[in-house]
Design a protein around this motif. Structure first.
Motif, short mmCIF file in Angstrom:
data_model
loop_
_atom_site.label_atom_id
_atom_site.label_comp_id
_atom_site.label_asym_id
_atom_site.label_seq_id
_atom_site.Cartn_x
_atom_site.Cartn_y
_atom_site.Cartn_z
N GLY A 1 3.33 6.89 -4.53
CA GLY A 1 3.39 7.18 -5.96
C GLY A 1 4.50 6.43 -6.68
O GLY A 1 4.75 6.69 -7.85
N GLU A 2 5.13 5.47 -6.00
CA GLU A 2 6.18 4.70 -6.69
C GLU A 2 5.57 3.63 -7.59
O GLU A 2 6.20 3.16 -8.52
CB GLU A 2 7.08 4.00 -5.68
CG GLU A 2 8.10 4.90 -5.06
CD GLU A 2 9.05 4.04 -4.25
OE1 GLU A 2 9.94 3.42 -4.83
OE2 GLU A 2 8.88 3.98 -3.02
N ARG B 1 7.46 12.59 -11.10
CA ARG B 1 7.00 11.25 -11.50
C ARG B 1 7.53 10.18 -10.54
O ARG B 1 7.41 8.99 -10.80
CB ARG B 1 7.45 10.95 -12.93
CG ARG B 1 7.02 12.00 -13.92
CD ARG B 1 7.36 11.61 -15.33
NE ARG B 1 6.56 10.47 -15.74
CZ ARG B 1 7.04 9.37 -16.30
NH1 ARG B 1 8.32 9.25 -16.52
NH2 ARG B 1 6.24 8.41 -16.65
N LYS B 2 8.17 10.64 -9.48
CA LYS B 2 8.73 9.74 -8.46
C LYS B 2 9.88 8.90 -9.02
O LYS B 2 10.08 7.73 -8.66
CB LYS B 2 7.66 8.80 -7.87
CG LYS B 2 6.51 9.53 -7.24
CD LYS B 2 6.96 10.26 -6.02
CE LYS B 2 5.85 11.13 -5.47
NZ LYS B 2 6.31 12.17 -4.57
N THR B 3 10.60 9.46 -9.96
CA THR B 3 11.80 8.76 -10.44
C THR B 3 13.04 9.57 -10.05
O THR B 3 12.95 10.78 -9.79
CB THR B 3 11.78 8.52 -11.96
OG1 THR B 3 11.96 9.75 -12.64
CG2 THR B 3 10.48 7.87 -12.42
N CYS B 4 14.18 8.88 -10.02
CA CYS B 4 15.40 9.50 -9.48
C CYS B 4 15.84 10.71 -10.29
O CYS B 4 15.90 10.67 -11.52
CB CYS B 4 16.53 8.49 -9.47
SG CYS B 4 16.27 7.20 -8.31
N GLU C 1 0.83 -1.21 0.00
CA GLU C 1 0.00 0.00 0.00
C GLU C 1 0.86 1.26 0.00
O GLU C 1 0.52 2.26 -0.63
CB GLU C 1 -0.94 0.00 1.21
CG GLU C 1 -2.11 -0.94 0.99
CD GLU C 1 -2.90 -1.22 2.26
OE1 GLU C 1 -2.66 -0.54 3.29
OE2 GLU C 1 -3.73 -2.15 2.21
N SER C 2 2.00 1.18 0.71
CA SER C 2 2.89 2.36 0.72
C SER C 2 3.38 2.68 -0.68
O SER C 2 3.50 3.84 -1.06
CB SER C 2 4.10 2.12 1.62
OG SER C 2 3.68 1.81 2.90
N ALA C 3 3.68 1.63 -1.45
CA ALA C 3 4.20 1.85 -2.81
C ALA C 3 3.20 2.65 -3.64
O ALA C 3 3.58 3.52 -4.42
CB ALA C 3 4.52 0.52 -3.47
N VAL C 4 1.94 2.38 -3.43
CA VAL C 4 0.91 3.11 -4.18
C VAL C 4 0.73 4.51 -3.58
O VAL C 4 0.69 5.52 -4.30
CB VAL C 4 -0.42 2.31 -4.15
CG1 VAL C 4 -1.57 3.15 -4.70
CG2 VAL C 4 -0.24 1.02 -4.95
N LYS C 5 0.70 4.56 -2.25
CA LYS C 5 0.50 5.86 -1.59
C LYS C 5 1.66 6.83 -1.90
O LYS C 5 1.45 8.01 -2.16
CB LYS C 5 0.39 5.65 -0.08
CG LYS C 5 -0.58 6.60 0.56
CD LYS C 5 -1.06 6.19 1.91
CE LYS C 5 0.08 6.21 2.93
NZ LYS C 5 -0.09 5.26 3.99
N SER D 1 9.51 1.85 -1.31
CA SER D 1 8.56 0.75 -1.06
C SER D 1 8.47 -0.13 -2.30
O SER D 1 8.10 -1.30 -2.21
CB SER D 1 7.21 1.29 -0.65
OG SER D 1 6.92 2.47 -1.35
N TYR D 2 8.82 0.41 -3.48
CA TYR D 2 8.87 -0.42 -4.70
C TYR D 2 9.96 -1.49 -4.56
O TYR D 2 9.74 -2.66 -4.86
CB TYR D 2 9.13 0.49 -5.91
CG TYR D 2 9.64 -0.23 -7.14
CD1 TYR D 2 8.80 -1.04 -7.90
CD2 TYR D 2 10.97 -0.10 -7.54
CE1 TYR D 2 9.27 -1.70 -9.03
CE2 TYR D 2 11.45 -0.76 -8.67
CZ TYR D 2 10.60 -1.56 -9.41
OH TYR D 2 11.08 -2.22 -10.51
#
Ligand code: OXD
Ligand code: MN
Length: 626
Positions: free
Chosen positions: A62-63, A192-195, A56-60, A153-154
């Motif tokens: 945004g990953e 976009r939650k990317t590095c 759920e954290s991964a979705v919350k 979390s991903y």
């Protein structure tokens, strides 16, 4: 120290950690909590509730983006973070240690101080996940306990799909045991939650502390500690303890009377390893990483994973029906770097579905013909786009996946992307000949699994070059020695799925590999004959004709056999020359036997060249029975 850690964790998380009594675990976590300075720390106990929290954290966070099919999510890595970064992956070495020219190294002190600087306060405002995991089945001589620290979390979600939980194992092992350590931090993220800080991407492997650091990257091959990063630590440990870590699939091949014979297979990334492990009619134990040990004189292998981080390009319902089904039905799947369609589905190149008109991919909003800054057309999905699933989703899963003693290996197969030299299948004369001419001489054309140019032919010993943490010569010697200590020595084979004719056409269909494996299975049991060529033992035409019919109901023509198994003398001689030159000029510790075995092969080839010319019809070679 403990007081500080206790305060940082809070009572609930402290209670969880306290059950693990090994003081080194506490020290390790304390050090990185202080250094990375997260807002919160989540100590995972592997319960369904904890794993659900991570999902759920991964979705919350945004990953991961939830998709229309229940259990499916999609993740994007930065456009510039789509493969393993070989250049910035370094083994940290003390002054004076030399691992040879193919292994990127860095002075340990310098590397550690650089990485500590990068990690300082990097998790500020973020949650740190602490996971306890096991490489290998629980309670097995192969098992290595591991801790993964990450703020992604991903990454944590992937670890749970791919590896066995280890919290209880950490408790069970008591006060004193060693474990592998992985510290990953994504660094700053964009919208976009990317590095964001790709130029500061670093993957540093500290062999002495059995710790791997990975910073400013998300791509799984760089970030999921237990996968490629653990291989370096394991190769080093195996070197000390006398066992092998190999970049190998493990599969069961069915033979007559219901028998199952186990093979391992080494193929560089994107060269058919997963599709081989998934061969129709056979069983899969693993598709990527095997540990091999001599147990009571037998070569035994375990898959240290329990999931698949597979390449999705080209996966379709005809060639890969079982994976395709797992990817298209409800159940846990993490897609990475595919195209998300407007209806919440996914598309990848090679999927049996029409190309969508628009969608979202690793470059942002996508439409056909979109180009990147350099004017390069952006495909809908990246060629190295992946899926993560549990092996439990596969109908062909072998019942021995979790067997603490693994499976007995009867055959070892090496294969690379080779358009012009090796025949489709060939058996080595013996262990040493196989390790040298098939394993240590393995070459392959580079693929999208690593950053950089593709299609360049490179030497890739045992397909393990990218993951070595000991000098190559020593690694080859370890492989040679492993066979010497066995009472039952596996046969060694090569396969080549990529052989082409002079006009550039593939000489085989994808499904032909099913026949090669049946032939190898028969060879293991002394039930097929072979012809002795200068490079090894090849199948006889009548045996293949029968197997092609039995396995594929395909008429196998003599002319096809001749084309596929013609000995290409010049190509083989050139290969020996290329390989010998590298080992002679670049690898200081090459075992002498490597040169001897290649030289003998060269002489055999020259003799045949004189008698039959550069392309030798396979029917001229003498038949042997075993
Ligand atoms: C992999 C690789 O991800 O080898 O398995 O790149
Ligand atoms: Mn791999």
């Amino acid at each position: 120290m403990r007081e500080n850690l206790r305060a940082r964790l809070g009572p609930e998380m402290w209670e969880r950690l306290k059950r693990i009594t090994n003081p080194q675990v506490h020290e390790f976590i304390d050090f990185f909590v202080s250094l990375c300075n997260p807002e919160r720390v989540f100590i995972s106990t592997d319960t369904d509730a904890d794993i659900q929290y991570i999902r759920e954290s991964a979705v919350k966070n945004g990953e991961e983006i939830p998709l229309a099919t229940p259990g499916h999510t999609a993740h994007f890595d930065s456009y510039f973070d789509q493969g393993r970064d070989k250049k910035n992956t370094r083994i940290l070495v003390p002054p004076g240690e030399n691992l040879g020219p193919f292994i990127e190294t860095l002075d340990r002190e310098r590397g550690l101080s650089e990485i500590y600087e990068l990690l300082r306060d990097i998790m500020k405002g973020r949650e740190m996940y602490v996971l306890f995991l096991c490489l290998g089945p629980a309670r097995s001589p192969f098992t290595i306990p591991c801790i993964q620290i990450t703020d992604s979390s991903y990454v944590a979600h992937n670890e749970y799909l791919l590896y066995r939980p280890g919290y209880e194992e950490f408790i069970r092992r008591g006060d004193s045991f060693t474990f592998f350590r992985f510290v990953h931090a994504q660094g700053e993220l964009d919208e976009r939650k990317t590095c964001k800080n790709i130029e500061k991407r670093r993957i540093y492997i500290d062999l002495e502390g059995e710790t791997v650091y990975s910073v400013n990257t998300q791509y799984g091959g760089n970030s999921i500690g237990m996968k490629k990063l653990a291989m370096r630590l394991a190769i080093r440990r195996g070197d000390r303890e006398g066992w092998l870590t190999e970049h190998m699939l493990i599969m069961g091949v069915r033979g007559p009377g219901g028998r199952v014979t186990y093979f391992t297979g080494a193929f560089p990334s994107l060269c058919g390893k997963t599709s081989t492990a998934m061969l129709e009619g056979e069983t899969i134990v693993g598709d990527d990483i095997a540990y091999l040990r001599n147990i009571d004189g037998e070569a035994r292998a375990v898959n240290v994973e329990r999931g698949m981080f597979g390449i999705i390009q080209g996966v379709n319902s005809v060639d890969d029906p079982i994976i395709y089904k797992a990817l298209c039905t409800p159940g846990e799947v993490i897609f990475s770097n595919v195209l998300i369609t407007e209806d919440g589905g996914v598309f990848w190149e090679g999927k049996d579905a029409p190309m969508p008109e628009r969608g979202m991919n690793h470059s942002g909003t996508w439409f056909p013909g979109k180009k990147d800054e350099k004017g390069k057309e952006i495909p809908p999905s990246h060629p190295n786009a992946r899926f993560t699933i549990s092996l439990e989703r596969l109908e062909n899963l072998d019942p021995h996946l979790n067997d603490p003693l693994g499976v007995v290996v009867s055959g070892i197969v090496y294969g690379g992307r080779d358009s012009d030299t090796w025949p489709p299948v060939e058996e080595a004369f013996d262990w040493v000949h196989g390790i040298i001419t098939k394993g240590a001489a393995l070459e392959s054309e580079t693929t999208a699994a690593t950053l950089g140019e593709v299609g360049v032919r490179e030497l890739n010993p045992m397909s393990n070059l990218d993951f070595l943490s000991i000098p190559i010569g020593r690694y080859i010697q370890n492989n040679l020695d492993f066979g010497r200590t066995l009472k039952k020595v596996p046969k060694i084979f090569s396969v080549n799925y990529f052989l082409k004719d002079a006009s550039g056409r593939y000489l085989n269909e994808k499904r032909d590999k099913r026949v090669w494996f049946k032939w190898m299975e028969r060879r293991v049991h002394g039930e097929a004959r072979a012809a002795r060529t200068p490079t090894g033992l090849i199948p006889l035409y009548p045996d293949l004709k029968r197997l092609f019919w039995e396995v594929l109901q395909k008429e196998y023509r003599e002319e096809d056999y001749v084309k596929q198994f013609t000995l290409r003398v010049h190509e083989n001689l050139q290969k020996i020359e290329r390989v010998t030159k590298i080992y002679r000029e670049k690898v200081e510790d090459t075992p002498a036997v490597l040169f001897e075995v290649l030289e003998e092969q060269r002489k055999r080839l020259l003799a045949v060249l004189e008698q039959y010319g550069p392309y030798v019809n396979p029917f001229v070679f003498e038949t042997v029975s075993t």
